[in-house]
Design an enzyme around this catalytic site. Structure first.
Site, short mmCIF file in Angstrom:
data_model
loop_
_atom_site.label_atom_id
_atom_site.label_comp_id
_atom_site.label_asym_id
_atom_site.label_seq_id
_atom_site.Cartn_x
_atom_site.Cartn_y
_atom_site.Cartn_z
N TYR A 63 -5.45 0.19 15.41
CA TYR A 63 -4.28 0.26 16.27
C TYR A 63 -4.58 -0.04 17.75
O TYR A 63 -3.80 -0.68 18.42
CB TYR A 63 -3.62 1.65 16.19
CG TYR A 63 -2.90 1.89 14.88
CD1 TYR A 63 -1.59 1.46 14.71
CD2 TYR A 63 -3.52 2.53 13.82
CE1 TYR A 63 -0.91 1.67 13.51
CE2 TYR A 63 -2.85 2.74 12.62
CZ TYR A 63 -1.55 2.31 12.47
OH TYR A 63 -0.89 2.51 11.29
N TRP A 83 1.68 -1.87 8.93
CA TRP A 83 2.25 -0.54 8.90
C TRP A 83 3.47 -0.54 9.81
O TRP A 83 3.32 -0.72 11.01
CB TRP A 83 1.24 0.51 9.37
CG TRP A 83 1.77 1.88 9.18
CD1 TRP A 83 2.49 2.61 10.08
CD2 TRP A 83 1.68 2.67 7.99
NE1 TRP A 83 2.85 3.81 9.53
CE2 TRP A 83 2.36 3.86 8.25
CE3 TRP A 83 1.10 2.48 6.72
CZ2 TRP A 83 2.49 4.87 7.28
CZ3 TRP A 83 1.21 3.49 5.80
CH2 TRP A 83 1.91 4.66 6.08
N ASN A 132 -8.14 0.76 9.38
CA ASN A 132 -6.84 0.89 10.04
C ASN A 132 -7.07 0.70 11.54
O ASN A 132 -7.74 1.53 12.17
CB ASN A 132 -6.25 2.29 9.82
CG ASN A 132 -6.00 2.60 8.34
OD1 ASN A 132 -6.24 1.77 7.47
ND2 ASN A 132 -5.52 3.79 8.07
N ARG A 134 0.86 -1.18 0.00
CA ARG A 134 0.00 0.00 0.00
C ARG A 134 0.90 1.24 0.00
O ARG A 134 1.83 1.33 0.81
CB ARG A 134 -0.89 0.02 1.25
CG ARG A 134 -1.75 1.25 1.27
CD ARG A 134 -2.62 1.39 2.50
NE ARG A 134 -3.24 2.70 2.46
CZ ARG A 134 -3.59 3.40 3.51
NH1 ARG A 134 -3.44 2.92 4.72
NH2 ARG A 134 -4.13 4.59 3.38
N GLU A 136 -4.06 -0.69 7.59
CA GLU A 136 -2.95 -0.38 8.49
C GLU A 136 -3.15 -1.13 9.80
O GLU A 136 -4.27 -1.24 10.30
CB GLU A 136 -2.88 1.12 8.83
CG GLU A 136 -2.34 2.00 7.74
CD GLU A 136 -2.26 3.46 8.15
OE1 GLU A 136 -2.09 3.76 9.35
OE2 GLU A 136 -2.37 4.31 7.25
N GLU A 180 -7.89 7.97 6.43
CA GLU A 180 -8.23 8.46 7.78
C GLU A 180 -8.79 9.88 7.78
O GLU A 180 -8.16 10.82 8.30
CB GLU A 180 -6.99 8.37 8.68
CG GLU A 180 -6.47 6.96 8.80
CD GLU A 180 -5.36 6.79 9.84
OE1 GLU A 180 -4.84 7.81 10.33
OE2 GLU A 180 -5.04 5.64 10.17
N GLU A 212 6.89 10.19 10.79
CA GLU A 212 5.58 9.98 11.40
C GLU A 212 4.93 11.33 11.74
O GLU A 212 4.64 11.64 12.88
CB GLU A 212 5.74 9.08 12.63
CG GLU A 212 4.46 8.60 13.27
CD GLU A 212 3.52 7.85 12.34
OE1 GLU A 212 3.99 7.19 11.39
OE2 GLU A 212 2.30 7.93 12.57
N TRP A 213 4.70 12.15 10.71
CA TRP A 213 3.98 13.41 10.83
C TRP A 213 4.55 14.28 11.96
O TRP A 213 5.76 14.46 12.00
CB TRP A 213 2.46 13.14 10.98
CG TRP A 213 2.00 12.18 9.91
CD1 TRP A 213 1.69 10.86 10.07
CD2 TRP A 213 1.87 12.45 8.50
NE1 TRP A 213 1.35 10.30 8.85
CE2 TRP A 213 1.45 11.24 7.87
CE3 TRP A 213 2.05 13.57 7.70
CZ2 TRP A 213 1.22 11.15 6.50
CZ3 TRP A 213 1.82 13.48 6.33
CH2 TRP A 213 1.41 12.28 5.75
N HIS A 260 -3.29 10.94 0.92
CA HIS A 260 -2.73 10.63 2.24
C HIS A 260 -2.16 11.93 2.82
O HIS A 260 -0.99 12.02 3.17
CB HIS A 260 -1.67 9.53 2.14
CG HIS A 260 -1.52 8.73 3.40
ND1 HIS A 260 -1.66 7.35 3.46
CD2 HIS A 260 -1.23 9.11 4.67
CE1 HIS A 260 -1.46 6.94 4.71
NE2 HIS A 260 -1.21 7.99 5.46
#
Ligand code: NAG
Ligand code: NAG
Ligand code: NAG
Ligand code: NAG
Ligand code: NAG
Ligand code: NAG
Ligand code: NAG
Length: 520
Positions: free
Chosen positions: A331, A450, A329, A89, A400, A182, A457-458, A134
């Site tokens: 987590y 992921w 996604n 992905r 993810e 997201e 990471e942003w 994204h």
């Protein structure tokens, strides 16, 4: 091991084989790995702009080079071949192919880059799953002087043009499209807390929002932004279905993130309802619009002040059923406590207080390096059941799932490579998903771990590592497979050749050893 072998052989005729056509993969996203931020005609994205402001990214890191995937992707494809991973992905950077965001001035070098990349993946036997958005919006649309970004409905049609451009230029190579990643994070973190680009929020959330994003309104804007994203999704799916899908034979969906919730007090009916409402405000918010053409009743019945927009009748018709699969996604899971207090924004509107601890002090799962994640595998299966029930048993792709281990961001390379925490949690999460598939008969069609490599990471910069491959960011960006990568390799091989009962007997640490030996 020997003692276990004979009963398993006897059971062999009843043994469950994991579905052979299941898509096992890994994920990455353009801004997080590509770098080459100003090369070969690429335009600026709103993240290129945002990261220039001191203090917005931890340690003032930036993604100008990132993992240099733009130049090193052949190496990363080799890495995937070595690990036996056949699905990837990834996302397209909108301003790399359309520097102004508009289709009237495309960047041929950007288009060529993605055609070469998709071609190289296909040549290596790797199927690309491509996200259109994204989060790296062309900066030309991030000009608060004319109320642009996702706040302006015009963006819906610009996105549709961009999507059309992608289907036309890459649709022969790409058969799995994901419109958005997201929308919850894009809307709330971008326009609610202002911690992500474009950095908009109400004054009480942070003073930087005025400087970077020209202000904002955390009560209203996240709902407007998400509303426009749902419409953009709907138009793009309509375009794909009407102009391309029959010819190209692909599938299209969206990637929705959602935290599962358990009641803070499992004896209290209000908390039990609160836990359901917490999920309805996440997966429901993102999926009811594209499934049923309206917002969840759990939201519309309690959000005050006409802040939740409505779809027109024709928009609603267009949105209904606008997906071939649901992307999920997963987590983490939290406890939800009913407060009953009317809210003023997306976080307080559910009238819930969330916590990692329940009423009797049980911690839901270990803390990780991401403040928003406590590791809790059973929530994966529970959430999948929630989705199955609400959306009439759809095809689901896990787009993810992964973990950033506690303390990993400043650990030595040896500790980084020996990522026992990721080995164990990822294994546990996958087993929970497998139970959902085998025991609950949920139609999960793929799983994307992921992430393939440590990436940007942003707002956490390079301090939020999720990779199954270590990237030497302090040095020359060399990639080294972590133990979790070897675990994944061995697990996929075992699932392809052995019964599930047999695979479940193998400890994750043993899978690491098997994976390492097989890579020699
Ligand atoms: C691109 O950015 C780098 C810094 O990241 C700079 O050194 C280089 O000159 C820039 N190139 C162009 C073409 O602007
Ligand atoms: C917004 O657009 C104006 C006029 O084109 C330009 O001068 C300004 O720099 C832009 N602002 C941002 C934040 O890009
Ligand atoms: C946000 O919008 C709401 C509704 O229009 C308004 O009542 C509120 O004062 C606004 N808040 C800010 C910080 O502008
Ligand atoms: C808290 O969680 C533990 C572990 O699941 C459970 O045994 C206990 O009943 C929970 N307490 C409440 C009040 O829900
Ligand atoms: C949306 O529609 C409902 C039902 O017709 C109405 O009560 C509500 O005020 C509308 N919301 C907005 C923002 O127009
Ligand atoms: C790692 O970073 C954390 C803060 O994120 C800090 O508390 C800790 O001391 C650091 N450890 C080392 C070994 O640098
Ligand atoms: C990268 O650095 C490592 C040691 O830090 C070295 O062994 C390796 O040769 C370097 N690789 C390249 C391609 O320069």
């Amino acid at each position: 091991m020997i003692i276990f072998l004979s009963p398993i052989l006897i059971l062999a005729t009843f043994a469950t084989q994991f579905p052979e056509d299941f898509a096992w993969g890994t994920g990455i996203a353009a801004f997080q790995v590509e770098g080459a931020w100003n090369e070969s005609g690429k335009g600026m994205s709103m993240w290129d702009y945002f990261q220039e402001f001191p203090g917005r990214i931890r340690n003032n890191y930036n993604a100008k080079v990132a993992a240099d995937f733009y130049h090193r992707y052949p190496e990363d494809i080799e890495l995937m071949k070595k690990l036996g991973i056949k699905h990837l992905r990834l996302s397209i950077s909108w301003p790399r192919i359309l520097p102004t965001g508009l289709i009237d001035s495309p960047n041929p070098e950007g288009v060529k880059f993605y055609r070469n990349l998709f071609g190289a993946l296909l040549n290596a036997g790797i199927t690309p799953y491509v996200t259109l958005y994204h989060w790296d919006l062309p900066q030309t649309f991030n000009n608060f002087t004319d109320k642009s970004t996702w706040l302006n409905k015009d963006i819906v049609f610009k996105f549709n043009d961009y999507a059309d451009f992608c289907f036309k230029n890459f649709g022969d190579q790409v058969k799995f499209w994901i419109t958005f990643n997201e929308i919850k994070v894009m809307a709330w973190v971008g326009y609610g807390t202002g911690l992500h680009a474009p950095g908009r929020c109400s004054p009480n959330f942070g003073s930087w929002c005025k400087e970077i994003g020209g202000g904002g309104n955390s009560s209203t804007e996240p709902y407007i932004v998400a509303h426009h994203a749902f419409l953009a999704h709907g138009y793009a799916v309509k375009t794909y279905r009407e102009k391309y899908q029959k010819l190209q034979g692909g599938k299209i969906g969206m990637a929705s993130s959602s935290t599962f919730a358990l009641p803070y007090d499992n004896q209290n009916i209000d908390d039990i309802n609160a836990a359901h409402r917490a999920v309805a405000f996440q997966f429901g918010w993102l999926t009811d619009p594209i499934a049923f053409g309206r917002y969840p009743e759990e939201m519309s019945s309690i959000i005050t002040g006409n802040r939740l927009p409505n779809f027109t009748e024709s928009e609603s018709e267009m949105l209904k059923g606008s997906y071939d699969f649901l992307g999920f996604n997963y987590y983490t899971t939290q406890y939800a406590q009913h407060t009953g207090i009317p809210g003023i924004n997306y976080i307080s509107d559910p009238r819930i207080k969330t916590s990692a601890f329940n009423k009797t002090g049980n911690l839901i799962g270990p803390f990780t390096n991401s403040w928003w994640v406590n590791a809790y595998a059973p929530g994966f299966r529970d959430h999948l059941n929630w989705i199955k029930k609400r959306y009439n048993d759809p095809d689901i792709y896990i787009l993810e799932n992964g973990i950033s281990c506690w303390g990993e961001h400043n650990a030595s390379i040896e500790t980084g490579l020996n990522d026992a925490c990721r080995v164990n949690y990822v294994h546990e999460y996958i087993m929970s998903m497998i139970d959902a598939i085998v025991l609950d008969k949920i139609k999960v069609k793929g799983y994307f771990l992921w992430s393939l490599i440590d990436n940007f990471e942003w707002a956490d910069g390079f301090d939020g590592k999720f990779g199954i491959t270590y990237v030497d960011y302090a040095g020359n960006l060399t990639r080294t497979v972590k133990n979790s990568g070897y675990m994944y390799k061995a697990l996929l091989e075992k699932l392809g050749s052995s019964s599930l009962e047999e695979v479940k007997q193998i400890l994750p640490a043993n899978l690491v050893d098997i994976g390492k030996a097989r890579s020699k």
